[in-house]
Design a protein around this motif. Structure first.
Motif, PDB file in Angstrom:
ATOM      1  N   ASN A 295     -41.970 -64.878 -23.733  1.00 20.87           N
ATOM      2  CA  ASN A 295     -42.379 -63.612 -24.357  1.00 20.87           C
ATOM      3  C   ASN A 295     -43.469 -63.840 -25.403  1.00 20.87           C
ATOM      4  OD1 ASN A 295     -40.950 -61.392 -23.244  1.00 20.87           O
ATOM      5  ND2 ASN A 295     -39.076 -62.170 -24.176  1.00 20.87           N
TER       6      ASN A 295
ATOM      7  N   ASP B 130     -45.710 -57.987 -17.840  1.00 18.84           N
ATOM      8  CA  ASP B 130     -45.918 -56.858 -16.938  1.00 18.84           C
ATOM      9  C   ASP B 130     -44.835 -56.801 -15.864  1.00 18.84           C
ATOM     10  OD1 ASP B 130     -48.365 -55.999 -18.148  1.00 18.84           O
ATOM     11  OD2 ASP B 130     -49.349 -57.702 -17.203  1.00 18.84           O
TER      12      ASP B 130
ATOM     13  N   ALA C  41     -39.442 -58.553 -22.032  1.00 18.57           N
ATOM     14  CA  ALA C  41     -40.096 -57.257 -22.201  1.00 18.57           C
ATOM     15  C   ALA C  41     -41.596 -57.334 -22.457  1.00 18.57           C
ATOM     16  CB  ALA C  41     -39.409 -56.499 -23.335  1.00 18.57           C
ATOM     17  N   ALA C  42     -42.112 -58.471 -22.857  1.00 21.11           N
ATOM     18  CA  ALA C  42     -43.540 -58.569 -23.167  1.00 21.11           C
ATOM     19  C   ALA C  42     -44.403 -58.646 -21.906  1.00 21.11           C
ATOM     20  CB  ALA C  42     -43.807 -59.788 -24.050  1.00 21.11           C
TER      21      ALA C  42
ATOM     22  N   PHE D  46     -41.056 -59.080 -14.262  1.00 20.78           N
ATOM     23  CA  PHE D  46     -40.046 -60.124 -14.452  1.00 20.78           C
ATOM     24  C   PHE D  46     -39.337 -60.360 -13.127  1.00 20.78           C
ATOM     25  CE2 PHE D  46     -36.894 -62.675 -16.414  1.00 20.78           C
ATOM     26  CZ  PHE D  46     -35.689 -62.349 -15.821  1.00 20.78           C
TER      27      PHE D  46
ATOM     28  N   TYR E  78     -34.277 -57.836 -17.541  1.00 18.16           N
ATOM     29  CA  TYR E  78     -35.692 -57.697 -17.891  1.00 18.16           C
ATOM     30  C   TYR E  78     -35.877 -57.518 -19.398  1.00 18.16           C
ATOM     31  CZ  TYR E  78     -40.474 -56.041 -18.003  1.00 18.16           C
ATOM     32  OH  TYR E  78     -41.808 -55.905 -18.289  1.00 18.16           O
ATOM     33  N   ASP E  79     -34.861 -57.029 -20.102  1.00 23.87           N
ATOM     34  CA  ASP E  79     -35.004 -56.802 -21.545  1.00 23.87           C
ATOM     35  C   ASP E  79     -35.361 -58.075 -22.292  1.00 23.87           C
ATOM     36  OD1 ASP E  79     -32.434 -57.687 -20.819  1.00 23.87           O
ATOM     37  OD2 ASP E  79     -31.574 -56.979 -22.704  1.00 23.87           O
ATOM     38  N   ARG E  80     -34.977 -59.235 -21.767  1.00 21.79           N
ATOM     39  CA  ARG E  80     -35.331 -60.504 -22.403  1.00 21.79           C
ATOM     40  C   ARG E  80     -36.793 -60.871 -22.161  1.00 21.79           C
ATOM     41  NH1 ARG E  80     -31.817 -64.613 -23.779  1.00 21.79           N
ATOM     42  NH2 ARG E  80     -33.734 -65.527 -24.559  1.00 21.79           N
TER      43      ARG E  80
ATOM     44  N   ARG F 236     -47.331 -62.529 -25.411  1.00 22.70           N
ATOM     45  CA  ARG F 236     -47.911 -61.761 -26.531  1.00 22.70           C
ATOM     46  C   ARG F 236     -49.220 -62.395 -27.009  1.00 22.70           C
ATOM     47  NH1 ARG F 236     -42.645 -60.220 -27.491  1.00 22.70           N
ATOM     48  NH2 ARG F 236     -41.910 -62.018 -28.632  1.00 22.70           N
TER      49      ARG F 236
END
Length: 144
Positions: free
Chosen positions: A67, A99, A96-97, A101, A92-94, A71
């Motif tokens: 992530n 486009d 999140a950065a 997963f 996918y929340d892990r 960034r």
């Protein structure tokens, strides 16, 4: 002949990196393989804007996770498509950065290649549409 697309592939496990590089190269992609996020950022800082078509990274990397790598990569190259892959994280929340997963092991090579194809196509932008020809209203009235 179209130029081959360049994928920056980051994976700390050498065997996985080698297999992923082989998979991508046999499908016609050029691959720059990096074993760490720091190595990938060094490459990104010297890269010509637009020369890299996709950043594909493992989510769990030593020193810096995927992530944070994404960034920083997007700060350097804002339009760069990114794909994070993880064998231990299924949510996918892990990631999140990024486009996109994909869970490692749960995705077949065909699914990975399909997702890469979509992300690389998105970088090119939408297809140009042929402008439609409009007939002026008075010509329509005369024809009827």
């Amino acid at each position: 002949m179209r130029p081959r697309k360049l994928i920056l592939c980051i994976e700390s496990n050498e065997q996985v990196l080698s297999v992923r590089k082989f998979l991508l190269e046999t499908r016609g992609y050029r691959v720059v393989a990096c074993a760490s996020a720091a190595e990938a950022l060094d490459y990104l800082q010297t890269a010509t804007p637009g020369s890299i078509d996709l950043l594909m990274s493992d989510l769990l990397l030593p020193q810096m996770d995927g992530n944070e790598l994404v960034r920083r990569a997007k700060q350097l190259l804002p339009g760069l498509p990114t794909l994070l892959v993880s064998g231990t994280v299924t949510g996918y929340d892990r990631a999140a950065a990024a486009d996109a997963f994909l869970p490692k092991g749960a995705s077949t090579p065909a699914e990975i290649l399909d997702r890469i194809r979509i992300l690389v196509a998105r970088k090119r932008g939408p297809k140009k549409h042929v402008q439609s020809v409009t007939v002026p209203q008075r010509e329509l009235a005369v024809a009827s």
